[in-house]
Scaffold this motif. Structure first.
Motif, short mmCIF file in Angstrom:
data_model
loop_
_atom_site.label_atom_id
_atom_site.label_comp_id
_atom_site.label_asym_id
_atom_site.label_seq_id
_atom_site.Cartn_x
_atom_site.Cartn_y
_atom_site.Cartn_z
N TRP A 138 -74.16 28.69 71.66
CA TRP A 138 -73.03 29.54 71.97
C TRP A 138 -72.22 28.90 73.07
N TYR A 139 -70.88 28.69 72.89
CA TYR A 139 -69.86 28.18 74.07
C TYR A 139 -69.34 29.63 74.49
N LEU A 140 -69.34 29.71 75.82
CA LEU A 140 -68.93 30.81 76.45
C LEU A 140 -67.69 30.64 77.27
N PHE A 141 -66.41 31.05 77.12
CA PHE A 141 -65.29 31.15 78.04
C PHE A 141 -64.97 32.32 78.85
N ILE A 142 -64.18 32.18 79.89
CA ILE A 142 -63.47 33.26 80.42
C ILE A 142 -62.02 32.93 80.72
N GLY A 143 -61.10 33.66 80.84
CA GLY A 143 -59.68 33.39 81.20
C GLY A 143 -58.97 34.52 80.98
#
Length: 220
Positions: A208-213
């Protein structure tokens, strides 16, 4: 991360402003077909793991995206629809095209309202760069290919909706996103040990690739 911090301050300012609104100042669209065009910038967090001697690869992948919501507003507080987006991973170069169910809730009946959304769907992968990248910087013999498979996409955001006219509004949110995919690397046990084999990954490891922004949209 400075951009994200400034964005959070802006969201809080909008929310505090909304609390001071005793009455609404615009007639607002409360039902009917609704469209939202959004742009986003998110950055990878946490780590990507794999076996084969390549562990704890830092996820620092910057991603820019554009998305389109097409749905129906049932009241001032609730809307649901379908969405499609184009998410471009800038380094390494890669792209996903998620199609998803999009649920959105306005928490107040004011011109400025806290806004929450959640998306659930599936991201098809559009291969742009098939070249393996160094897993841990320049001083490594390990090379990987990130985002090597399509998979489930999950996204949620919390922010503010600011009405500008009867049917137009601006939505600013702090966003978290997860894309199911895989990291691909060379498994030395399957090859003859040639010096160039490390550049040609042949083994998948689901991740799983996790991102915030941040995300900004316009409704119409």
């Amino acid at each position: 991360m400075k951009i994200v911090n400034k964005f959070i301050v802006l969201i809080l300012l909008f929310v505090f402003t909304s609390n001071s609104q005793a009455q609404t100042s615009h007639e607002r669209k409360d039902w009917g077909p609704t469209f939202i065009t959004s742009a986003s910038f998110v950055n990878g967090i946490h780590k990507v793991t794999s076996h084969g001697g390549i562990n704890n690869i830092a996820n620092k992948i910057p991603t820019v995206g554009i998305s389109q919501f097409m749905g129906y507003q049932f009241s001032h507080y609730f809307m649901v629809g379908l969405g499609v987006s184009f998410d471009y991973w800038t380094k390494p170069r890669n792209a996903f095209i998620p199609i998803y169910l999009d649920l959105r809730i306005n928490m107040m009946n004011h011109d400025f309202s806290p806004h929450w959304y959640v998306n659930v769907g599936y991201g098809s992968r559009w291969n742009i760069d098939s070249k393996a990248q160094s897993a841990h910087g320049i001083n490594t013999e390990k090379y990987v290919l990130h985002g090597a498979k399509p998979g489930i996409m999950l996204e949620s955001g919390l922010g503010v909706k600011a009405n500008a006219s009867y049917s137009n509004a601006i939505i600013l949110t702090f966003t978290m996103k997860a894309q199911e995919s895989a990291v691909k690397y060379w498994d030395s046990s399957t090859g003859s040990g040639g010096t160039q084999e490390k550049y040609f990954p042949n083994t998948y490891e689901n991740n799983w690739y996790l991102f915030i922004g941040v995300k900004a949209g316009i409704t119409f």
